[in-house]
Motif scaffolding. Structure first.
Motif, mmCIF file in Angstrom:
data_model
loop_
_atom_site.group_PDB
_atom_site.id
_atom_site.type_symbol
_atom_site.label_atom_id
_atom_site.label_comp_id
_atom_site.label_asym_id
_atom_site.label_seq_id
_atom_site.Cartn_x
_atom_site.Cartn_y
_atom_site.Cartn_z
ATOM 1 N N PHE A 138 -3.585 -8.089 -7.225
ATOM 2 C CA PHE A 138 -3.228 -7.129 -6.182
ATOM 3 C C PHE A 138 -4.004 -7.449 -4.905
ATOM 4 O O PHE A 138 -5.132 -7.956 -4.969
ATOM 5 C CB PHE A 138 -3.559 -5.704 -6.624
ATOM 6 C CG PHE A 138 -2.568 -5.101 -7.579
ATOM 7 C CD1 PHE A 138 -1.600 -4.218 -7.129
ATOM 8 C CD2 PHE A 138 -2.613 -5.405 -8.928
ATOM 9 C CE1 PHE A 138 -0.693 -3.651 -8.004
ATOM 10 C CE2 PHE A 138 -1.711 -4.846 -9.820
ATOM 11 C CZ PHE A 138 -0.736 -3.973 -9.348
ATOM 12 N N LYS A 139 -3.421 -7.130 -3.767
ATOM 13 C CA LYS A 139 -4.153 -7.305 -2.517
ATOM 14 C C LYS A 139 -5.363 -6.377 -2.507
ATOM 15 O O LYS A 139 -5.248 -5.196 -2.847
ATOM 16 C CB LYS A 139 -3.246 -6.982 -1.330
ATOM 17 C CG LYS A 139 -2.093 -7.953 -1.138
ATOM 18 C CD LYS A 139 -1.257 -7.565 0.061
ATOM 19 C CE LYS A 139 -0.098 -8.526 0.254
ATOM 20 N NZ LYS A 139 0.764 -8.134 1.404
ATOM 21 N N PRO A 140 -6.533 -6.882 -2.134
ATOM 22 C CA PRO A 140 -7.735 -6.027 -2.126
ATOM 23 C C PRO A 140 -7.554 -4.753 -1.315
ATOM 24 O O PRO A 140 -8.023 -3.686 -1.706
ATOM 25 C CB PRO A 140 -8.809 -6.942 -1.524
ATOM 26 C CG PRO A 140 -8.368 -8.325 -1.887
ATOM 27 C CD PRO A 140 -6.860 -8.291 -1.814
ATOM 28 N N SER A 141 -6.850 -4.836 -0.187
ATOM 29 C CA SER A 141 -6.648 -3.647 0.645
ATOM 30 C C SER A 141 -5.809 -2.605 -0.079
ATOM 31 O O SER A 141 -5.998 -1.398 0.104
ATOM 32 C CB SER A 141 -5.979 -4.032 1.963
ATOM 33 O OG SER A 141 -4.717 -4.651 1.727
ATOM 34 N N ILE A 159 -11.304 -7.636 -7.045
ATOM 35 C CA ILE A 159 -11.130 -6.251 -7.496
ATOM 36 C C ILE A 159 -11.995 -5.311 -6.666
ATOM 37 O O ILE A 159 -11.564 -4.207 -6.327
ATOM 38 C CB ILE A 159 -11.473 -6.124 -8.992
ATOM 39 C CG1 ILE A 159 -10.561 -7.042 -9.816
ATOM 40 C CG2 ILE A 159 -11.356 -4.683 -9.475
ATOM 41 C CD1 ILE A 159 -10.912 -7.097 -11.291
ATOM 42 N N GLY A 160 -13.176 -5.730 -6.343
ATOM 43 C CA GLY A 160 -14.056 -4.914 -5.510
ATOM 44 C C GLY A 160 -14.981 -4.031 -6.331
ATOM 45 O O GLY A 160 -14.548 -3.344 -7.259
ATOM 46 N N GLY A 161 -16.263 -4.054 -5.957
ATOM 47 C CA GLY A 161 -17.252 -3.250 -6.660
ATOM 48 C C GLY A 161 -17.000 -1.750 -6.613
ATOM 49 O O GLY A 161 -17.162 -1.059 -7.623
ATOM 50 N N LEU A 215 0.835 -1.200 0.000
ATOM 51 C CA LEU A 215 0.000 0.000 0.000
ATOM 52 C C LEU A 215 0.869 1.248 0.000
ATOM 53 O O LEU A 215 0.580 2.210 -0.730
ATOM 54 C CB LEU A 215 -0.918 -0.013 1.226
ATOM 55 C CG LEU A 215 -1.867 1.179 1.363
ATOM 56 C CD1 LEU A 215 -2.817 1.251 0.182
ATOM 57 C CD2 LEU A 215 -2.660 1.083 2.670
ATOM 58 N N ALA A 216 1.948 1.247 0.794
ATOM 59 C CA ALA A 216 2.841 2.409 0.836
ATOM 60 C C ALA A 216 3.549 2.597 -0.505
ATOM 61 O O ALA A 216 3.773 3.726 -0.942
ATOM 62 C CB ALA A 216 3.857 2.248 1.961
#
Length: 501
Positions: free
Chosen positions: A301-304, A368-370, A270-271
């Motif tokens: 990729f990590k969802p977070s 991926i996330g909505g 994330l960083a």
């Protein structure tokens, strides 16, 4: 030897250099060399580098008590750029050099143990800080790291002994000629629909998601997107070069007119993607400022990590908050993503059987996330092309041809919005976008029915309308019609290999 001296330095905070007063006092007492003022480890280590550099340059190191104060004390100081101002302040305080040699100057540089002055990251930020303070910039003799700043005198020092005579080098930033070495769309055979989608995205600055099996050409298409984008404006060039300078990246490409193209690996943290660390440094989304951020294998990729770019995609900036304050980085980029439709990659492929279950496909695409999907304007499916078309590579539409359509659309959009008394920014209000589309009652009713049938969110409705407005601009049409809406909806509501089951 006793005395005192104050010189000017600076510390990086985000993409800005904040001025710092380096106060040096040499007094009698127990021998010591203390640095105070919230200095990090790199600044504290300057004591050993300064000692060695002072002796190697033919000066004497004081055996008295030396106290270096970095003011303001409440501001955290980072980096090895304080080596030079600390050493010069010490030499001036002990009378070994004339204090006037550093008057009216901001000093920044790292010292080697032999006394050589080395360049540090962020010289462009230091140059802007010096200009704003009405000071000259004294740094390492490394003109390739510098950028010409109007109204600023930049002087170079090769070694610490240069301050004995004040024989500085007048630095002249190199002239970066315009370069064009981006890959050309001519090399991509077929994929006419994908090229059309990327042309529309480039014209309106829309995000793109490409889904398709391995080897279908997603990466080839994405890597050629910068070649059809408009030239960098002067402001974009300086902003992007500033981020690169702070991050220690080369600035020659950006100053030569090439838009950034960043393609981080899917293992990025994330960083690393958004920015962070101690001190906070720009991430990939900031290094892609005014350019393209390509996320290949998006579902890996990590969802977070992916959810961390949701806010910057809309705002154009990212704010990193730490205990000692917040730092903002510019992050206005075009998001281009590519993904396989399933773990094996062949869901929906007519020539290769998929080995994944329905549950596996759903789980893979849900990574991926909505919310992020909702923020991507153009969704396209990229299928494998026939072997004959692959072997005919080199005869497709060229980047120059596609760029003409992009420039035409942007020019018409600027003219249209100026005529309406607005501006050409993408992040206009919903009311101004609706007014710019000038939909008829019949077309408005059609769009409402389509949005209701597809259960589109409010954001998706407005983003699809923005794509339709871009398509109309490419045709130099004053109003958005049903055909423009249909094409925009086709890019939002996919039914091909990448569609969710």
């Amino acid at each position: 030897m006793q005395g005192r001296c104050a010189v000017r330095g600076a510390t990086l905070r985000g993409v800005e250099a904040v001025p710092v007063d380096v106060e040096v006092v040499v007094s009698s007492g127990m021998p010591a060399f203390c640095i105070v003022g919230m200095a990090d480890a790199a600044v504290q280590e300057a004591r050993e580098r300064v000692r060695a550099a002072v002796r190697a340059s033919g000066f004497s190191m004081s055996n008295d008590r030396v106290v270096v104060n970095l003011a303001p004390a409440a501001l955290r100081k980072t980096g090895s750029g304080f080596d030079l101002p600390i050493a010069v302040g010490l030499l001036a305080a002990t009378g070994q050099i004339d204090p006037r040699v550093c008057e009216g100057a901001l000093l920044v540089g790292e010292l080697s143990l032999e006394g050589a002055v080395r360049p540090v990251d962020g010289l462009m930020a230091y140059a802007l800080a010096a200009r704003d303070q009405g000071l000259d910039l004294v740094c390492a003799d490394a003109p390739e790291r510098l950028v010409a700043i109007e109204g600023l005198v930049q002087r170079g020092a090769r070694t610490l002994s240069t301050f004995r005579t004040g024989d500085f080098v007048d630095l002249k930033a190199p002239h970066f000629s315009r370069v064009r070495n981006a890959p050309d769309f001519r090399d991509v055979a077929g994929h006419d629909m994908a090229k059309r989608a990327l042309q529309i995205a480039a014209a309106g600055g829309h995000g793109v998601l490409m889904m398709g099996p391995p080897g279908s050409g997603k990466t080839m298409l994405a890597s050629r997107l910068p070649s059809i984008l408009p030239p960098l404006t002067e402001q974009e060039m300086l902003e992007s070069a500033l981020v690169c300078s702070v991050a220690g990246e080369e600035v020659s490409g950006v100053l030569g007119g090439l838009r950034p193209f960043r393609s981080p690996h899917h293992s990025a943290s994330l960083a690393g993607l958004v920015g962070g660390g101690s001190p906070p440094r720009p991430g990939e989304i900031s290094l892609a400022h005014a350019g393209v951020l390509f996320l290949d294998e998006l579902a890996e990729f990590k969802p977070s990590v992916l959810q961390g770019i949701r806010q910057p995609v809309e705002s154009g900036r990212v704010t990193v908050t730490r205990a000692d304050g917040s730092v903002s980085f510019p992050a206005r980029f075009m998001l281009v993503a590519a993904s396989n439709p399933c773990p094996c990659g062949y869901s929906g492929d007519e020539e290769h059987a998929c080995s994944c279950t329905v549950a596996q496909i759903r789980a893979y695409q849900n990574r991926i996330g909505g919310p992020l999907m909702d923020r991507i304007d153009v969704h396209i499916d990229v299928c494998r092309i026939a072997p004959g078309e692959v072997l005919s590579s080199g005869g497709g539409s060229s980047s120059d041809e596609l760029r003409e359509g992009v420039l035409k659309a942007r020019a018409y959009s600027s003219w249209r919005t100026a005529r309406e008394g607005g501006n050409a920014k993408r992040h206009d209000t919903a009311a101004s976008l609706i007014k710019a589309c000038a939909l008829t009652d019949e077309d408005r009713a059609f769009y409402e029915d389509a949005a209701r049938a597809a259960s589109m969110s409010g954001r998706a409705i407005m983003r699809t309308l923005a794509v339709a407005r871009t398509i109309a601009d490419m045709e130099e049409a004053a109003a958005v019609t049903k055909s423009h809406l249909c094409e925009a909806l086709a890019f939002r509501l996919r039914e091909g290999v990448g569609a969710c089951l």
